[in-house]
Each structure stands twice: as C-alpha cells, then as structure tokens.
Design a protein around this motif. Structure first.
Motif, PDB file in Angstrom:
ATOM      1  N   MET A  91       7.876   5.948   1.495  1.00 37.76           N
ATOM      2  CA  MET A  91       6.558   6.133   2.099  1.00 37.76           C
ATOM      3  C   MET A  91       5.433   6.260   1.065  1.00 37.76           C
ATOM      4  O   MET A  91       4.268   6.243   1.413  1.00 37.76           O
ATOM      5  CB  MET A  91       6.570   7.371   3.007  1.00 37.76           C
ATOM      6  CG  MET A  91       7.363   7.158   4.283  1.00 37.76           C
ATOM      7  SD  MET A  91       6.602   5.890   5.310  1.00 37.76           S
ATOM      8  CE  MET A  91       8.027   5.285   6.192  1.00 37.76           C
ATOM      9  N   PHE A  92       5.798   6.409  -0.226  1.00 40.69           N
ATOM     10  CA  PHE A  92       4.765   6.580  -1.262  1.00 40.69           C
ATOM     11  C   PHE A  92       4.390   5.254  -1.918  1.00 40.69           C
ATOM     12  O   PHE A  92       3.409   5.154  -2.622  1.00 40.69           O
ATOM     13  CB  PHE A  92       5.221   7.611  -2.313  1.00 40.69           C
ATOM     14  CG  PHE A  92       5.280   8.997  -1.744  1.00 40.69           C
ATOM     15  CD1 PHE A  92       4.150   9.820  -1.789  1.00 40.69           C
ATOM     16  CD2 PHE A  92       6.428   9.466  -1.121  1.00 40.69           C
ATOM     17  CE1 PHE A  92       4.178  11.096  -1.231  1.00 40.69           C
ATOM     18  CE2 PHE A  92       6.466  10.742  -0.570  1.00 40.69           C
ATOM     19  CZ  PHE A  92       5.340  11.557  -0.623  1.00 40.69           C
ATOM     20  N   GLU A  93       5.174   4.214  -1.670  1.00 45.28           N
ATOM     21  CA  GLU A  93       4.925   2.898  -2.269  1.00 45.28           C
ATOM     22  C   GLU A  93       3.788   2.193  -1.495  1.00 45.28           C
ATOM     23  O   GLU A  93       3.554   2.495  -0.325  1.00 45.28           O
ATOM     24  CB  GLU A  93       6.228   2.076  -2.204  1.00 45.28           C
ATOM     25  CG  GLU A  93       6.240   0.831  -3.057  1.00 45.28           C
ATOM     26  CD  GLU A  93       5.790   1.092  -4.486  1.00 45.28           C
ATOM     27  OE1 GLU A  93       4.598   0.849  -4.770  1.00 45.28           O
ATOM     28  OE2 GLU A  93       6.621   1.540  -5.306  1.00 45.28           O
ATOM     29  N   THR A  94       3.101   1.277  -2.147  1.00 46.79           N
ATOM     30  CA  THR A  94       2.037   0.537  -1.453  1.00 46.79           C
ATOM     31  C   THR A  94       2.651  -0.546  -0.567  1.00 46.79           C
ATOM     32  O   THR A  94       3.807  -0.955  -0.756  1.00 46.79           O
ATOM     33  CB  THR A  94       1.078  -0.166  -2.438  1.00 46.79           C
ATOM     34  OG1 THR A  94       1.811  -1.188  -3.130  1.00 46.79           O
ATOM     35  CG2 THR A  94       0.465   0.820  -3.408  1.00 46.79           C
ATOM     36  N   VAL A  95       1.826  -1.006   0.374  1.00 46.91           N
ATOM     37  CA  VAL A  95       2.257  -2.054   1.301  1.00 46.91           C
ATOM     38  C   VAL A  95       2.667  -3.306   0.517  1.00 46.91           C
ATOM     39  O   VAL A  95       3.755  -3.848   0.723  1.00 46.91           O
ATOM     40  CB  VAL A  95       1.125  -2.376   2.306  1.00 46.91           C
ATOM     41  CG1 VAL A  95       1.435  -3.640   3.094  1.00 46.91           C
ATOM     42  CG2 VAL A  95       0.889  -1.184   3.236  1.00 46.91           C
ATOM     43  N   PHE A  96       1.806  -3.745  -0.387  1.00 46.84           N
ATOM     44  CA  PHE A  96       2.089  -4.985  -1.115  1.00 46.84           C
ATOM     45  C   PHE A  96       3.402  -4.879  -1.891  1.00 46.84           C
ATOM     46  O   PHE A  96       4.274  -5.753  -1.795  1.00 46.84           O
ATOM     47  CB  PHE A  96       0.942  -5.344  -2.074  1.00 46.84           C
ATOM     48  CG  PHE A  96       1.099  -6.719  -2.668  1.00 46.84           C
ATOM     49  CD1 PHE A  96       0.495  -7.818  -2.076  1.00 46.84           C
ATOM     50  CD2 PHE A  96       1.887  -6.929  -3.803  1.00 46.84           C
ATOM     51  CE1 PHE A  96       0.665  -9.100  -2.607  1.00 46.84           C
ATOM     52  CE2 PHE A  96       2.070  -8.197  -4.325  1.00 46.84           C
ATOM     53  CZ  PHE A  96       1.445  -9.289  -3.723  1.00 46.84           C
ATOM     54  N   ASN A  97       3.555  -3.790  -2.645  1.00 55.27           N
ATOM     55  CA  ASN A  97       4.767  -3.647  -3.453  1.00 55.27           C
ATOM     56  C   ASN A  97       6.019  -3.542  -2.595  1.00 55.27           C
ATOM     57  O   ASN A  97       7.058  -4.116  -2.928  1.00 55.27           O
ATOM     58  CB  ASN A  97       4.646  -2.422  -4.369  1.00 55.27           C
ATOM     59  CG  ASN A  97       3.680  -2.674  -5.517  1.00 55.27           C
ATOM     60  OD1 ASN A  97       3.313  -3.830  -5.779  1.00 55.27           O
ATOM     61  ND2 ASN A  97       3.248  -1.618  -6.181  1.00 55.27           N
ATOM     62  N   LEU A 124      -2.195  -7.097   7.700  1.00 52.90           N
ATOM     63  CA  LEU A 124      -1.917  -5.975   6.794  1.00 52.90           C
ATOM     64  C   LEU A 124      -2.621  -6.145   5.447  1.00 52.90           C
ATOM     65  O   LEU A 124      -2.525  -5.273   4.581  1.00 52.90           O
ATOM     66  CB  LEU A 124      -0.405  -5.866   6.532  1.00 52.90           C
ATOM     67  CG  LEU A 124       0.460  -5.294   7.644  1.00 52.90           C
ATOM     68  CD1 LEU A 124       1.932  -5.544   7.330  1.00 52.90           C
ATOM     69  CD2 LEU A 124       0.199  -3.811   7.831  1.00 52.90           C
ATOM     70  N   TRP A 125      -3.320  -7.271   5.295  1.00 56.31           N
ATOM     71  CA  TRP A 125      -3.871  -7.582   3.979  1.00 56.31           C
ATOM     72  C   TRP A 125      -4.863  -6.505   3.512  1.00 56.31           C
ATOM     73  O   TRP A 125      -4.846  -6.097   2.349  1.00 56.31           O
ATOM     74  CB  TRP A 125      -4.526  -8.969   3.997  1.00 56.31           C
ATOM     75  CG  TRP A 125      -5.030  -9.409   2.662  1.00 56.31           C
ATOM     76  CD1 TRP A 125      -6.313  -9.705   2.316  1.00 56.31           C
ATOM     77  CD2 TRP A 125      -4.254  -9.608   1.469  1.00 56.31           C
ATOM     78  NE1 TRP A 125      -6.390 -10.065   1.000  1.00 56.31           N
ATOM     79  CE2 TRP A 125      -5.139 -10.019   0.449  1.00 56.31           C
ATOM     80  CE3 TRP A 125      -2.893  -9.474   1.161  1.00 56.31           C
ATOM     81  CZ2 TRP A 125      -4.723 -10.290  -0.852  1.00 56.31           C
ATOM     82  CZ3 TRP A 125      -2.469  -9.746  -0.147  1.00 56.31           C
ATOM     83  CH2 TRP A 125      -3.383 -10.154  -1.124  1.00 56.31           C
ATOM     84  N   ASP A 126      -5.702  -6.015   4.433  1.00 57.30           N
ATOM     85  CA  ASP A 126      -6.679  -4.976   4.071  1.00 57.30           C
ATOM     86  C   ASP A 126      -6.001  -3.674   3.654  1.00 57.30           C
ATOM     87  O   ASP A 126      -6.605  -2.835   3.011  1.00 57.30           O
ATOM     88  CB  ASP A 126      -7.601  -4.663   5.257  1.00 57.30           C
ATOM     89  CG  ASP A 126      -8.492  -5.851   5.594  1.00 57.30           C
ATOM     90  OD1 ASP A 126      -8.611  -6.757   4.732  1.00 57.30           O
ATOM     91  OD2 ASP A 126      -9.049  -5.869   6.701  1.00 57.30           O
ATOM     92  N   LYS A 127      -4.733  -3.519   4.034  1.00 50.85           N
ATOM     93  CA  LYS A 127      -4.008  -2.271   3.739  1.00 50.85           C
ATOM     94  C   LYS A 127      -3.068  -2.435   2.555  1.00 50.85           C
ATOM     95  O   LYS A 127      -2.240  -1.558   2.299  1.00 50.85           O
ATOM     96  CB  LYS A 127      -3.169  -1.859   4.968  1.00 50.85           C
ATOM     97  CG  LYS A 127      -3.952  -1.715   6.241  1.00 50.85           C
ATOM     98  CD  LYS A 127      -4.655  -0.379   6.289  1.00 50.85           C
ATOM     99  CE  LYS A 127      -5.399  -0.227   7.609  1.00 50.85           C
ATOM    100  NZ  LYS A 127      -6.421   0.818   7.531  1.00 50.85           N
ATOM    101  N   ARG A 128      -3.178  -3.573   1.849  1.00 51.58           N
ATOM    102  CA  ARG A 128      -2.165  -3.888   0.836  1.00 51.58           C
ATOM    103  C   ARG A 128      -2.008  -2.812  -0.227  1.00 51.58           C
ATOM    104  O   ARG A 128      -0.922  -2.628  -0.767  1.00 51.58           O
ATOM    105  CB  ARG A 128      -2.467  -5.250   0.186  1.00 51.58           C
ATOM    106  CG  ARG A 128      -3.793  -5.321  -0.582  1.00 51.58           C
ATOM    107  CD  ARG A 128      -4.098  -6.753  -0.974  1.00 51.58           C
ATOM    108  NE  ARG A 128      -5.388  -6.928  -1.617  1.00 51.58           N
ATOM    109  CZ  ARG A 128      -6.539  -7.012  -0.975  1.00 51.58           C
ATOM    110  NH1 ARG A 128      -6.576  -6.902   0.336  1.00 51.58           N
ATOM    111  NH2 ARG A 128      -7.675  -7.194  -1.631  1.00 51.58           N
ATOM    112  N   ASP A 129      -3.112  -2.109  -0.559  1.00 53.43           N
ATOM    113  CA  ASP A 129      -3.030  -1.096  -1.615  1.00 53.43           C
ATOM    114  C   ASP A 129      -2.812   0.316  -1.086  1.00 53.43           C
ATOM    115  O   ASP A 129      -2.754   1.267  -1.861  1.00 53.43           O
ATOM    116  CB  ASP A 129      -4.305  -1.147  -2.475  1.00 53.43           C
ATOM    117  CG  ASP A 129      -4.417  -2.479  -3.212  1.00 53.43           C
ATOM    118  OD1 ASP A 129      -3.359  -3.009  -3.639  1.00 53.43           O
ATOM    119  OD2 ASP A 129      -5.541  -3.005  -3.333  1.00 53.43           O
ATOM    120  N   ASN A 130      -2.678   0.425   0.245  1.00 56.83           N
ATOM    121  CA  ASN A 130      -2.416   1.746   0.819  1.00 56.83           C
ATOM    122  C   ASN A 130      -0.935   2.097   0.714  1.00 56.83           C
ATOM    123  O   ASN A 130      -0.077   1.215   0.833  1.00 56.83           O
ATOM    124  CB  ASN A 130      -2.785   1.771   2.300  1.00 56.83           C
ATOM    125  CG  ASN A 130      -4.293   1.785   2.509  1.00 56.83           C
ATOM    126  OD1 ASN A 130      -4.935   0.733   2.473  1.00 56.83           O
ATOM    127  ND2 ASN A 130      -4.845   2.961   2.705  1.00 56.83           N
TER     128      ASN A 130
END
Ligand SMILES: Nc1ncnc2c1ncn2[C@@H]1O[C@H](COP(=O)(O)OP(=O)(O)O)[C@@H](O)[C@H]1O
Ligand SMILES: [Mg+2]
Length: 307
Positions: A91-97, A124-130
C-alpha cells in the motif's frame, strides 16, 4: 475454434480431506465473458487458483492455450492476468511502480509506454504518483486490474470483482469489463450476484458444493427467463381440457382447478386475448387469473436448493 481454456474432469481435495471440486469439465472460448455464479464456499476461487497454477489439482487436467497448467506453468501463467478476491499489494508503493513492477515479475521487458496506456485506459494516470493507500476503494480495484493487465495477458480472471462494492462502482466495473472484452481479452469472473452474471456475461456457469451444475449461453437463459405462464383459477374443477380448446397448448393442474398456458413473454402476449375468448366460448368460467415469469433467480434457487 479451439477452446482457450480446456478443463477436464477436474477435482480438488484439500489436505484436510475436503473435496472442493468434483469432476468439473468446462471449455472456454477465446474472447468470451463467462461468469461462474455460486454461493460462498462453492469452489469458485479453488477453480481459478488451479487454472492460474496457484493450487494443484488432485484429479483431471487443465489446458490453457493448449498447454498443461501443471507441466507448463510458466507459459500458461504468462497468458493469464489474475485479479484476486483479496486486494493484496504493497500500500506504500506508487500506482505506476506497482503496475510496472508487476510486469517485471511476470518476466516481461520494462515498457513505460504500455504502462502509461494501461493507466490511462483505467483513468489512473492522474494518480500514477500516489501511494496505493491514498486511493479510494474503487481506484485500488482499478490498480489491481492494471496489475493483472501489465503483462498483456490473453485471459483475465476477476475473482468476485464487485463483492462489497457500492452500486455505482459496480456499474463502473461492468463497463470496464465490456471495454476489456472489446480488446479481445477472454474474461472469466466469479460472482455470487445473480444480476451481475446476467448483466455482463455471454455464458453463465452455476457452481455449488464443488460441482458445475449448468453452463449455458445467457441468451438461452434469457429465453427461459422470458417464459411466462397465464394461470386461470376455475369456478368448477375440470377432469380434462375441453375438446373445443385442443388447438391451444393448455395444461390442467393436477387438482383440475387451474388451467395453465405457457407462452413466450416476447411474443406480443402470446395471443392471450384469443385464448380467453376461446375459453369463454367453451363454457369454462374462471374466478381469477394471474401471470408469472421464471427468472434466473428461480433457476438458481431450484438448482442450489439449500440456499
Ligand atoms: N486450503 C484449504 N484447505 C481446506 N479447505 C479449503 C481450503 N481452501 C478452501 N477450502 C474450502 O473449499 C471450499 C471452496 O472454497 P472456495 O474455492 O474459496 O469457494 P468460493 O470461492 O466459491 O467461495 C470452501 O468450503 C472452503 O472452506
Ligand atoms: Mg472465492
């Protein structure tokens, strides 16, 4: 067309002696959406786990793309994307990774362009770094789907994709499944929601106590579903349908108190008014009338029995 998944006489007895799958056979065609419908504990997740090579069968065999899932595990697993029932991921990793690493874990070459395409298609692109923990439940589920699609599978398994999900998110998931199918992916989903199976599947398989009780085209089920019955309560019980009415396919109830006429709900009331006049002309009077329609739920309940 040869089946993309071929399940033959599959059985699974767990180490504790519990028999979770009993002689299940099923052929799944490329590009179809099939729903496996059954109550909790029916064996749906067990079946998926075996096809995905996570659990081993104790009898029978499964071929995916013509390859055996036990002997040729790496090959068959590579053809499959699995969205598990439980959301398990860091849950701590980013969406993209999360999505990009998942592709790597499946032995595929790093491909940021593809990951971007997948994330965009799932909004999900806007959330890629979340980080995942920052996302709503619906977004987390989308990430699970993105993960499963990251290695470009031919087959996607969705295990109870909408269990515990609110109505609007369910609709959104259904829409998503429809879009994925348009890309040629074969989709197998499990559900215990009857309306979900009815809404999105081409075929429906009903499973209970480890047995596949029925597999049928949804259209065929809908035709059954579309069956209606007109029931007339008679003023005086009859011994038989009067000869004057022999042209109509009428049934007399066992006690002789009801006349039943079955018809296709789609066919312009099945000529009901004509039948009513003919019955009157034959001198049969009735005290009440009703119609009833069989539903997928009726079929399900009658098969499942104990539920
Ligand atoms: N590892 C296991 N050992 C013993 N029994 C299990 C195991 N996993 C699942 N079961 C049992 O097998 C049955 C089918 O489980 P499952 O495939 O998860 O059903 P479903 O996904 O349809 O709810 C259940 O009764 C469950 O308790
Ligand atoms: Mg399950």
């Amino acid at each position: 067309m040869p089946a993309i998944i071929s399940i033959k006489n599959l059985s699974k007895t767990y180490a504790n002696g519990f028999s979770a799958l009993k002689n299940v056979s099923l052929e799944i065609e490329k590009g179809e959406i099939i729903a496996l419908l059954g109550p909790n504990g029916a064996g749906k997740t067990t079946l998926i786990s075996i096809v995905c090579g996570i659990a081993s069968p104790t009898g029978g065999s499964v071929l995916v793309g013509g390859h055996d899932v036990v002997q040729d595990f790496r090959h068959t697993r590579g053809m499959i994307g699995l969205v598990p029932q439980e959301l398990t991921t860091d849950m701590f990793e980013t969406v993209f990774n999360t999505v990009s690493f998942s592709r790597g874990l499946n032995g595929k070459k790093h491909d940021p362009v593809l990951i971007e395409k997948i994330l965009r298609s799932l909004t999900l692109w806007d959330k890629r770094d979340n980080a995942l923990r920052e996302l709503s439940g619906g977004m987390k589920r989308r990430v699970m789907i993105a993960k499963a699609l990251s290695h470009e599978p031919d087959i996607l398994f969705l295990d109870e994709p909408t269990a515990g999900v609110d109505v609007s998110l369910r609709k959104e998931m259904w829409q998503l499944v429809e879009e994925l199918r348009a890309t040629g992916v074969t989709i197998i989903l499990t559900t215990h929601y009857i309306d979900e199976a009815q809404q999105i599947a081409d075929r429906i398989g009903i499973i209970n106590h480890g047995e596949l009780l029925l597999v049928e085209e949804k259209q065929a089920l809908m035709r059954k579903l579309g069956r209606k019955e007109l029931i007339l309560d008679l003023a005086t019980p009859l011994d038989a349908i009067p000869a004057a009415l022999s042209d109509y396919a009428l049934t007399l109830s066992e006690d002789g108190r009801q006349i039943i006429y079955g018809y296709d709900a789609g066919s312009n009331h099945g000529g009901i008014s004509g039948i009513l006049s003919a019955i009157e002309a034959a001198g049969v009077s009735f005290t009440d009338l009703a119609t009833r329609q069989t539903s997928l739920e009726d079929i399900f309940v009658s098969l499942i029995g104990d539920k």
